[in-house]
Scaffold this motif. Sequence first.
Motif, PDB file in Angstrom:
ATOM      1  N   ALA A   3       0.779  -1.188   0.128  1.00 39.52           N
ATOM      2  CA  ALA A   3      -0.010  -0.176   0.034  1.00 39.52           C
ATOM      3  C   ALA A   3       0.905   1.148   0.136  1.00 39.52           C
ATOM      4  O   ALA A   3       1.544   1.306   1.047  1.00 39.52           O
ATOM      5  CB  ALA A   3      -1.014   0.112   1.194  1.00 39.52           C
ATOM      6  N   VAL A   4       0.878   2.081  -0.912  1.00 37.95           N
ATOM      7  CA  VAL A   4       1.781   3.110  -1.206  1.00 37.95           C
ATOM      8  C   VAL A   4       0.720   4.547  -1.238  1.00 37.95           C
ATOM      9  O   VAL A   4      -0.027   4.572  -1.828  1.00 37.95           O
ATOM     10  CB  VAL A   4       2.537   3.219  -2.633  1.00 37.95           C
ATOM     11  CG1 VAL A   4       3.234   4.236  -2.908  1.00 37.95           C
ATOM     12  CG2 VAL A   4       3.298   1.836  -2.829  1.00 37.95           C
ATOM     13  N   VAL A   5       1.347   5.347  -0.095  1.00 36.92           N
ATOM     14  CA  VAL A   5       0.620   6.522  -0.082  1.00 36.92           C
ATOM     15  C   VAL A   5       1.309   7.599  -0.578  1.00 36.92           C
ATOM     16  O   VAL A   5       2.515   7.923  -0.350  1.00 36.92           O
ATOM     17  CB  VAL A   5       0.213   6.805   1.409  1.00 36.92           C
ATOM     18  CG1 VAL A   5      -0.492   8.138   1.534  1.00 36.92           C
ATOM     19  CG2 VAL A   5      -0.558   5.702   1.995  1.00 36.92           C
ATOM     20  N   ILE A   6       0.479   8.556  -1.568  1.00 33.74           N
ATOM     21  CA  ILE A   6       1.327   9.643  -2.277  1.00 33.74           C
ATOM     22  C   ILE A   6       0.607  10.852  -1.976  1.00 33.74           C
ATOM     23  O   ILE A   6      -0.648  10.989  -1.753  1.00 33.74           O
ATOM     24  CB  ILE A   6       1.342   9.193  -3.885  1.00 33.74           C
ATOM     25  CG1 ILE A   6       1.991   7.955  -4.156  1.00 33.74           C
ATOM     26  CG2 ILE A   6       1.929  10.494  -4.584  1.00 33.74           C
ATOM     27  CD1 ILE A   6       3.503   7.894  -3.985  1.00 33.74           C
ATOM     28  N   GLN A   7       1.549  12.070  -1.781  1.00 32.69           N
ATOM     29  CA  GLN A   7       0.981  13.353  -1.339  1.00 32.69           C
ATOM     30  C   GLN A   7       1.371  14.289  -2.515  1.00 32.69           C
ATOM     31  O   GLN A   7       2.424  14.347  -3.039  1.00 32.69           O
ATOM     32  CB  GLN A   7       1.893  13.661   0.017  1.00 32.69           C
ATOM     33  CG  GLN A   7       1.174  15.192   0.364  1.00 32.69           C
ATOM     34  CD  GLN A   7       2.026  15.468   1.586  1.00 32.69           C
ATOM     35  OE1 GLN A   7       3.014  16.052   1.344  1.00 32.69           O
ATOM     36  NE2 GLN A   7       1.383  15.840   2.796  1.00 32.69           N
ATOM     37  N   ALA A   8       0.170  15.158  -2.796  1.00 30.97           N
ATOM     38  CA  ALA A   8       0.351  16.318  -3.691  1.00 30.97           C
ATOM     39  C   ALA A   8       0.347  17.536  -2.894  1.00 30.97           C
ATOM     40  O   ALA A   8      -0.974  17.820  -2.161  1.00 30.97           O
ATOM     41  CB  ALA A   8      -0.618  15.953  -4.809  1.00 30.97           C
ATOM     42  N   LYS A   9       1.156  18.653  -2.951  1.00 35.20           N
ATOM     43  CA  LYS A   9       1.235  19.592  -2.400  1.00 35.20           C
ATOM     44  C   LYS A   9       1.559  20.787  -3.256  1.00 35.20           C
ATOM     45  O   LYS A   9       2.285  20.690  -4.155  1.00 35.20           O
ATOM     46  CB  LYS A   9       2.376  19.498  -1.114  1.00 35.20           C
ATOM     47  CG  LYS A   9       2.299  20.860  -0.318  1.00 35.20           C
ATOM     48  CD  LYS A   9       3.452  20.737   0.748  1.00 35.20           C
ATOM     49  CE  LYS A   9       3.102  21.724   1.902  1.00 35.20           C
ATOM     50  NZ  LYS A   9       4.192  21.535   2.923  1.00 35.20           N
ATOM     51  N   ASP A  10       0.721  21.848  -2.912  1.00 40.24           N
ATOM     52  CA  ASP A  10       0.811  22.951  -3.830  1.00 40.24           C
ATOM     53  C   ASP A  10       1.752  24.144  -3.249  1.00 40.24           C
ATOM     54  O   ASP A  10       2.350  23.828  -2.220  1.00 40.24           O
ATOM     55  CB  ASP A  10      -0.520  23.903  -4.088  1.00 40.24           C
ATOM     56  CG  ASP A  10      -1.247  24.094  -2.832  1.00 40.24           C
ATOM     57  OD1 ASP A  10      -0.440  24.340  -1.754  1.00 40.24           O
ATOM     58  OD2 ASP A  10      -2.579  24.623  -2.924  1.00 40.24           O
ATOM     59  N   MET A  11       1.776  25.395  -3.969  1.00 40.90           N
ATOM     60  CA  MET A  11       2.873  26.223  -3.417  1.00 40.90           C
ATOM     61  C   MET A  11       4.246  25.883  -3.880  1.00 40.90           C
ATOM     62  O   MET A  11       5.057  26.123  -2.949  1.00 40.90           O
ATOM     63  CB  MET A  11       2.656  26.998  -2.202  1.00 40.90           C
ATOM     64  CG  MET A  11       1.284  27.532  -1.778  1.00 40.90           C
ATOM     65  SD  MET A  11       1.149  28.930  -2.897  1.00 40.90           S
ATOM     66  CE  MET A  11       2.197  29.933  -1.924  1.00 40.90           C
ATOM     67  N   ALA A  12       4.375  24.730  -4.737  1.00 46.75           N
ATOM     68  CA  ALA A  12       5.581  24.381  -4.980  1.00 46.75           C
ATOM     69  C   ALA A  12       6.205  23.233  -3.703  1.00 46.75           C
ATOM     70  O   ALA A  12       7.417  23.228  -3.790  1.00 46.75           O
ATOM     71  CB  ALA A  12       6.601  25.349  -5.378  1.00 46.75           C
ATOM     72  N   GLY A  13       5.346  22.889  -2.905  1.00 46.26           N
ATOM     73  CA  GLY A  13       5.745  22.319  -1.843  1.00 46.26           C
ATOM     74  C   GLY A  13       6.572  23.033  -0.609  1.00 46.26           C
ATOM     75  O   GLY A  13       6.923  22.719   0.258  1.00 46.26           O
ATOM     76  N   GLN A  14       6.175  24.422  -0.632  1.00 48.18           N
ATOM     77  CA  GLN A  14       6.758  25.258   0.136  1.00 48.18           C
ATOM     78  C   GLN A  14       5.912  25.287   1.467  1.00 48.18           C
ATOM     79  O   GLN A  14       4.748  24.733   1.636  1.00 48.18           O
ATOM     80  CB  GLN A  14       6.789  26.786  -0.238  1.00 48.18           C
ATOM     81  CG  GLN A  14       7.685  26.860  -1.519  1.00 48.18           C
ATOM     82  CD  GLN A  14       7.644  28.404  -1.958  1.00 48.18           C
ATOM     83  OE1 GLN A  14       6.789  29.306  -1.379  1.00 48.18           O
ATOM     84  NE2 GLN A  14       8.238  28.710  -2.994  1.00 48.18           N
ATOM     85  N   GLY A  71       3.273  26.249   4.106  1.00 46.48           N
ATOM     86  CA  GLY A  71       1.820  26.790   4.072  1.00 46.48           C
ATOM     87  C   GLY A  71       1.167  26.379   2.858  1.00 46.48           C
ATOM     88  O   GLY A  71      -0.089  26.776   2.866  1.00 46.48           O
ATOM     89  N   GLY A  72       1.678  25.665   2.134  1.00 47.00           N
ATOM     90  CA  GLY A  72       1.063  24.979   0.851  1.00 47.00           C
ATOM     91  C   GLY A  72      -0.116  24.176   1.463  1.00 47.00           C
ATOM     92  O   GLY A  72       0.106  23.454   2.364  1.00 47.00           O
ATOM     93  N   LEU A  73      -1.104  23.931   0.629  1.00 41.39           N
ATOM     94  CA  LEU A  73      -2.262  22.856   0.912  1.00 41.39           C
ATOM     95  C   LEU A  73      -1.739  21.506   0.149  1.00 41.39           C
ATOM     96  O   LEU A  73      -1.056  21.528  -0.999  1.00 41.39           O
ATOM     97  CB  LEU A  73      -3.392  23.501   0.356  1.00 41.39           C
ATOM     98  CG  LEU A  73      -4.071  24.769   0.905  1.00 41.39           C
ATOM     99  CD1 LEU A  73      -5.434  25.200   0.203  1.00 41.39           C
ATOM    100  CD2 LEU A  73      -3.956  24.614   2.441  1.00 41.39           C
TER     101      LEU A  73
END
Length: 792
Positions: free
Chosen positions: A230-241, A243-245
């Motif tokens: 089971a692999v969990v992948i995260q996607a983060k906005d603000m280029a990963g900075q 405060g990003g969501l």
Amino acid sequence: KNQIKPFFFLIFLTKLTHLCCPDTWTRPLPSKNQTKLANGETEVHHRPKRGWIWNQFFVLEEHMGPDAQYVGKLHSNSDKGDGSVRYILSGEGAGTIFIIDEVTGDIHATKSLDRERKTHYVLHAQALDRNTEEALEPKSEFIIKVQDINDNAPKFPDGPFVASVPEMSEVGTSVFQVTATDADDPTYGNSARIVYSILQGQPYFSVDPKTGIIRTALANMDREAREHYAVVIQAKDMAGQVGGLSGSTTINITLTDVNDNPPKFPQKNYQLYVPESAQVGKPVGKIKANDEDAGINAEIKYSIINSEGANMFSITTDRDTREGIISLKKPLNYERKKTYTLHIEGMNTHIDPRFSYLGSFKDTATLKITVGDVDEPPVFSMDYYIMDVYENAHIGTEVGAVTARDPDSRNSPVRYFMDSKEEGVRYFSIEEDSGVVRTTQPLDREDMPWHNITVMASEVDNPSLLSHVPVTVQVLDVNDNPPEIAADEEVIVCESSRPGQVIQTVTAVDKDDFANGQRFSFALPSQLPVNPNFTLKDNEDSTASIIARRRRFNHLTQELYELPIVVWDGGEPSLSGTSTLTLRVCPCQRHGRIRTCQGEAFLSSAGLSTGALIAILLCIVILLAIVVLFITLRRSKKEPLIISEEDIRENVVTYDDEGGGEEDTEAFDIIALRNPAAAEELKFRRDVRPEVRQHCGPPRGRRSPSVELDVVDVHEFIKQRLVEADMDTSVPPYDSLQTYAYEGQGSPTGSISSLDSPGTHSEQDYNYLDDWGPEFQKLAELYGEADSDVTT
């Protein structure tokens, strides 16, 4: 900020618009500036008047303050600040979302906006004179854009995901690609710039931070050790900075099987006990090799690799259980061989060459089979017996004998008997001790040439052990049936038959069997007088020909004749039989084909019963009645030719009369329509032959039509008809052509026809006219009668 930017944009836009279309944004002023030139002339400068001061405005989304959000300011050069200018705002959201100060031109947003629902608003501004309500500036359009903030986290709309990758894959093998979406504005800031990372699944898998491609990160992952991840992948906005969501999803990865494990027998030596009574072709044992792989990679083919075991046993694979099924190929005999050794090999059927370095994908084991001693039933000396006996043999005649023995070492005595389950008449019996088969009933080969019986044998010491053997008895033939004529159909005699003509060829049948073929002889009964109508000829090939002895039969005089025939067979001793044939006289067509016979013959040949004929005739009568009724109804519906007596218009009378062609000159005579009185006076019969001149003289026998035409004055006849046509005043005013064919008369050679030749009777035989068919049948009868008169 919103005030400064529009100002600079306004300067560029105002100057560019003034150059292209000055009436749109500017308006000239009455004031003039003068400049003195070097030559003393004065140059007048017209300074254009600036129009609207407005621009594209921006407003932040999701404003949560207590006061209305300031958007921007509208200002016209006509506004001197004395409140004489009134600003009006219209368009999308005007008055509800956006409000304007009529005096200052300030625009505020009264509600919180969402860029993901609506990105911009198009509005129109206008400046009016407050006193006169006249437009100081034309209505202008501007846009308020909603500026994005990072208020939406990345999402995986299709998750969770399922993926697979073969086991033992190399590092960096692509497994799956995930893609997240962000509802924020990708063109503004980093709100929609997504970076991927792995939260769970290390160190087995990795993910590309930009593309979201998941790859293997560990070599030689074995499915047999662990199959699911089971692999969990995260996607983060603000280029990963910070405060990003962020948003995450799960990918369930399964390692698929490859053939990387050979089959293995749990042990190297096995033992199996098989009784000698085991049936051939039936399973006697099982053996299984284990394979850690799955699916087709675990399929195993078993084989016996030594000749000792392969000659007596066979092995097949059960696809469901993957077991080797051992079956018996030949009967076992404890007294001959008590043990067998089998070397069994199990090998994978689908081998992956990438893993050939692991060794051969097969394994072997040894199976020792012990044969058990069993009390066996008696064994016959043959698998089946064939015996023979002559028919009509005396009861008790010996047919043959069967023998059986006890295969065990005790050699127990054997008892014989017939199978009691056989039904029907028993024609044979068997002696209990010797196995001799004898007859119990008279046998008739013609009734049943073969007999199948079953003989059973059992040991005296153990009667429960039985064995069976089939016995076939052939009944040999004896000449005990006389022959008879094979007459399946009625013999037909043509009325035009001549003496010596073959009426029909007959054969004989005999129920007896002759090894060298049947031989028959034929003759008429010697004790009867000579038949005046027919005779018989033996063709010496087991056939005989019926021959006519006289000329011309007549079915009206006598229709049926009977002919007895004696036939002998060629057996020992020879037998004879007498058969009587019925001969029917019928008129025949050419080549002897039957033309007509009595109605019973046709009805019987058709195979129709009286009830069926009555039903057919009744159907025909009903159909005729329906046709007549239909025609009558149609005629009754015809309208009369004259509709009304008071209709005095000229009526057209139509006559539907079809003529007989160009040779029919009297099909319809229209004289009666024009002058009925003249028609009666000048009506001549044109369908009669002209009068024949009478000549005196002795009769010359039969005279042909050609001779009679010779004595007719055809020339006078034609002239008479010509005069009638010229004097006929009732004919139509067009020419009428009447044709008369006349050959002529007075030929010096005379007629060459034999019909006109008088004289004595000719000796010519006219029997050949019978073969010319039905068209010449009457002529043949006339000449046949003439021949009969002359003979008489």
